[in-house]
Design a protein around this motif. Structure first.
Motif, PDB file in Angstrom:
ATOM      1  N   MET A 157       0.847  -1.252  -0.175  1.00 12.32           N
ATOM      2  CA  MET A 157      -0.033  -0.100   0.020  1.00 12.32           C
ATOM      3  C   MET A 157       0.842   1.248  -0.077  1.00 12.32           C
ATOM      4  N   GLY A 209      -5.556  10.084   9.950  1.00 10.08           N
ATOM      5  CA  GLY A 209      -5.528   9.042   9.348  1.00 10.08           C
ATOM      6  C   GLY A 209      -6.679   9.153   8.280  1.00 10.08           C
ATOM      7  N   LEU A 243      -6.497   8.694   4.095  1.00 12.99           N
ATOM      8  CA  LEU A 243      -7.155   7.754   3.575  1.00 12.99           C
ATOM      9  C   LEU A 243      -7.913   8.430   2.444  1.00 12.99           C
ATOM     10  N   PRO A 275      -7.514   1.513   0.128  1.00 11.98           N
ATOM     11  CA  PRO A 275      -7.538   0.183   1.003  1.00 11.98           C
ATOM     12  C   PRO A 275      -8.787  -0.254   1.325  1.00 11.98           C
ATOM     13  N   ILE A 276      -9.896   0.463   1.225  1.00  9.71           N
ATOM     14  CA  ILE A 276     -11.186  -0.039   1.317  1.00  9.71           C
ATOM     15  C   ILE A 276     -12.240   0.034   0.529  1.00  9.71           C
ATOM     16  N   LEU A 324     -13.170  -6.099   6.280  1.00  8.63           N
ATOM     17  CA  LEU A 324     -12.176  -5.361   6.741  1.00  8.63           C
ATOM     18  C   LEU A 324     -13.105  -4.272   8.064  1.00  8.63           C
ATOM     19  N   LEU A 364     -12.516  -0.879  10.258  1.00  9.17           N
ATOM     20  CA  LEU A 364     -11.976   0.289  10.137  1.00  9.17           C
ATOM     21  C   LEU A 364     -12.166   0.885  11.479  1.00  9.17           C
ATOM     22  N   ASP A 414     -11.435   4.345  13.783  1.00  7.87           N
ATOM     23  CA  ASP A 414     -11.181   5.858  13.818  1.00  7.87           C
ATOM     24  C   ASP A 414     -11.645   6.370  15.208  1.00  7.87           C
ATOM     25  N   PRO A 455      -8.742  -8.283   8.447  1.00  5.70           N
ATOM     26  CA  PRO A 455      -7.885  -7.201   8.602  1.00  5.70           C
ATOM     27  C   PRO A 455      -8.489  -5.979   9.359  1.00  5.70           C
ATOM     28  N   LEU A 464      -7.882  -2.041  10.035  1.00  3.88           N
ATOM     29  CA  LEU A 464      -7.157  -0.682   9.904  1.00  3.88           C
ATOM     30  C   LEU A 464      -7.600   0.358  10.842  1.00  3.88           C
ATOM     31  N   LEU A 523      -6.910   4.173  11.963  1.00  5.74           N
ATOM     32  CA  LEU A 523      -6.773   5.390  11.293  1.00  5.74           C
ATOM     33  C   LEU A 523      -5.903   6.151  12.443  1.00  5.74           C
ATOM     34  N   ASP A 524      -4.814   6.710  12.243  1.00  7.54           N
ATOM     35  CA  ASP A 524      -3.995   7.419  13.368  1.00  7.54           C
ATOM     36  C   ASP A 524      -4.700   8.651  13.528  1.00  7.54           C
TER      37      ASP A 524
END
Length: 152
Positions: free
Chosen positions: A1, A15, A19, A26-27, A114, A116, A118, A146, A148, A150-151
């Motif tokens: 990625m 993040g 995105l 990625p999504i 996935l 996600l 946040d 997976p 993911l 988000l920072d």
């Protein structure tokens, strides 16, 4: 990625902003579960649910809600059907992972591509967001889903 290098920018990008810069690659084309809070917004102040709703090929199936709820107490955005709560904008089922379920139930994870996350966290020790994130990752691992994060 390939993550875009935004180090030349003077502004702070979270993040979700990155995105968006990645055009949601990625999504894209995935069915997802999201774990969000009222603070899950991009740099323009748009909530993650509203941003993702504009993407036609991303399906939000479940919304995992940590402590303090999704949009506050008695929010009119939520729709109750029987004993289940839904977000009428996305149609996603809302799952409380602070009260009713501490660990996300298997049914809210097993049929998605996935997860996600946040969650803007305050960074103080009495906040429960980090524990919620840990429980989500622990529940996703045996299902090989997976996650993911988000920072912020």
């Amino acid at each position: 990625m390939n993550i875009p290098n935004l180090s030349f920018m003077e502004e702070v990008y979270c993040g979700l902003d990155i995105l968006e810069q990645m055009d949601f690659e990625p999504i894209r084309g995935k069915s997802i579960t999201v774990c969000i809070s009222p603070g899950s917004v991009d740099r323009k102040g748009r909530h993650l649910l509203d941003v993702l709703q504009m993407q036609p090929d991303i399906t939000i199936k479940y919304i995992l809600v940590p402590e303090h709820g999704l949009f506050g107490k008695d929010d009119s955005r939520l729709k109750i059907i029987g004993d289940k709560i839904y977000d009428p904008v996305t149609g996603a089922r809302i799952v409380d992972i602070f009260g009713r379920f501490v660990i996300p139930p298997k049914w809210a994870l097993q049929d998605v591509d996935l997860i996600l996350i946040d969650l803007p966290d305050s960074g103080v020790r009495y906040s429960t967001f980090m524990t919620s994130i840990t429980k989500i990752i622990e529940a996703a691992a045996p299902l090989d889903i997976p996650v993911l994060v988000l920072d912020r």
